[in-house]
Design a protein around this motif. Sequence first.
Motif, PDB file in Angstrom:
ATOM      1  N   LYS A 159      51.989  39.894  45.653  1.00 15.31           N
ATOM      2  CA  LYS A 159      52.181  38.513  45.203  1.00 15.31           C
ATOM      3  C   LYS A 159      53.145  37.769  46.116  1.00 15.31           C
ATOM      4  O   LYS A 159      53.006  36.558  46.332  1.00 15.31           O
ATOM      5  N   HIS A 169      44.168  35.004  48.581  1.00 15.93           N
ATOM      6  CA  HIS A 169      43.469  35.546  47.409  1.00 15.93           C
ATOM      7  C   HIS A 169      42.090  34.901  47.267  1.00 15.93           C
ATOM      8  O   HIS A 169      41.958  33.677  47.335  1.00 15.93           O
ATOM      9  N   ASP A 173      42.518  39.848  39.925  1.00 18.30           N
ATOM     10  CA  ASP A 173      43.898  39.678  39.498  1.00 18.30           C
ATOM     11  C   ASP A 173      44.652  40.997  39.676  1.00 18.30           C
ATOM     12  O   ASP A 173      44.232  42.031  39.140  1.00 18.30           O
ATOM     13  N   GLU A 174      45.754  40.950  40.411  1.00 17.59           N
ATOM     14  CA  GLU A 174      46.539  42.165  40.652  1.00 17.59           C
ATOM     15  C   GLU A 174      47.084  42.762  39.348  1.00 17.59           C
ATOM     16  O   GLU A 174      47.234  43.980  39.233  1.00 17.59           O
ATOM     17  N   THR A 175      47.381  41.904  38.383  1.00 18.01           N
ATOM     18  CA  THR A 175      47.948  42.399  37.126  1.00 18.01           C
ATOM     19  C   THR A 175      46.982  43.334  36.409  1.00 18.01           C
ATOM     20  O   THR A 175      47.395  44.321  35.794  1.00 18.01           O
ATOM     21  N   ASP A 176      45.687  43.016  36.487  1.00 15.49           N
ATOM     22  CA  ASP A 176      44.688  43.897  35.871  1.00 15.49           C
ATOM     23  C   ASP A 176      44.723  45.279  36.518  1.00 15.49           C
ATOM     24  O   ASP A 176      44.610  46.301  35.838  1.00 15.49           O
ATOM     25  N   VAL A 185      40.757  43.559  43.648  1.00 17.24           N
ATOM     26  CA  VAL A 185      41.042  42.187  44.047  1.00 17.24           C
ATOM     27  C   VAL A 185      40.541  41.996  45.463  1.00 17.24           C
ATOM     28  O   VAL A 185      40.725  42.868  46.323  1.00 17.24           O
TER      29      VAL A 185
END
Length: 416
Positions: A159, A169, A173-176, A185
């Motif tokens: 991020k 990007h 989503d990196e959070t997933d 991603v």
Amino acid sequence: MAKGGTTSYAIRRMRASKRADAEQWNERRRVCAHALLNRPWITKNGDPELFYWIKDQYTELRDWFSEYTGFPLHLTRTMAKLDKAPLVAQPWMGFEAFREVRDYTFFTYALWFLEGKTELDQFVLTDIVEQVSEQMASAGMTVDWENYQHRLSMVRALKQLRKLGVLVHIDGDETDWAHSGQQNVLYECDPTARYVLRHFPRAMGQYEELDEYQELIVYPDTAEGELRKRRHRVFRRLLLEPAVSDRDWHPDDLYYVITQRRAIMDNLQFMFGLEGSRYREGLFFFHPELSGECDLFPTAAALSDLALLFAGQLRRRLGERDWYVTDQGTIELTRTDVESIIYLLKNQYGDYWSKEHRTLGLGELAEALTVHMADWGLGAWTRSSEAGGGERFVVSAVLSRWNADYSLDDEETETG
């Protein structure tokens, strides 16, 4: 007479026009200098006007930074970057979002991955993870992607690369991925990726001490080389640190600051428009405007208001307590002293504070305030040399340059 008068008027207009052009040129140079000092880089696509201003004044900017700081100025067809590095590393100089040393490790290895890509290449997060793992293993380091904290570190690193604009990007989503380790991603690489890490004048294997990494150029072993090195040290600290008191300088550098203060003030005024003043405690610089490229104190954060109130209260209470001002203009306070001052401020002004600060305990508020002050060079915790003396918060003489109180209408803060 009429003809002569017309000629004289034309000459005056021409001179006025030249002065206006010179002032505009000087102002643009200062805008460029501030942007180069405070941004990672300036790209042609992101800020085309500023990019071309830098291009027009490249030689003057390059020569000034080379002469006074040693910072190399790089200019390509798409971006301009000033390669800068602090002489004294401070905690606030890191990435605010990073939590662990591991975050910086993944950030650096992700940059290594990006350097092998072109701007047309597309790749996915698992490509980065796989190659970073292999490269770290070859260097004797291990990473466990089954560990949620390791995945979070990689997400913070990616991020930050996205925030810098070097990792583009596309989808996902990196959070997933951090939560499951399964999602992917899609990214692209920006050409500026290879300019994130600064270039060193020598091969990395030639450095033996950590302090040597501060080096920007190789100085000749001569009197002129030593003088230039000292000049660079002084200007680097003045430009990259909020305030440097006399007590914070090395003796050789302090001698230069004292004997060359007029030249230092003139040069920083010329290139940045900074206003310098010599006080008993040190040579300090102030930004003439209320806003700018750099972060300025007092900030918009409520903690800056609290720091100003703290300065005013401390000034008023000096004669009431056994505190004393040292030869360097500093004051040593115990943690109890700091909390007692905050207690008085809270009782007097707490109704005007944010809900967050009203509800914090004195210890928590003292910690937040002293961290904020330390970030701005207004104080620092140190351990007392006296037996059983404990910690002391040494308030910098710089803080004495402010005083604050709420005005009578309770709507504004008066500063002086």
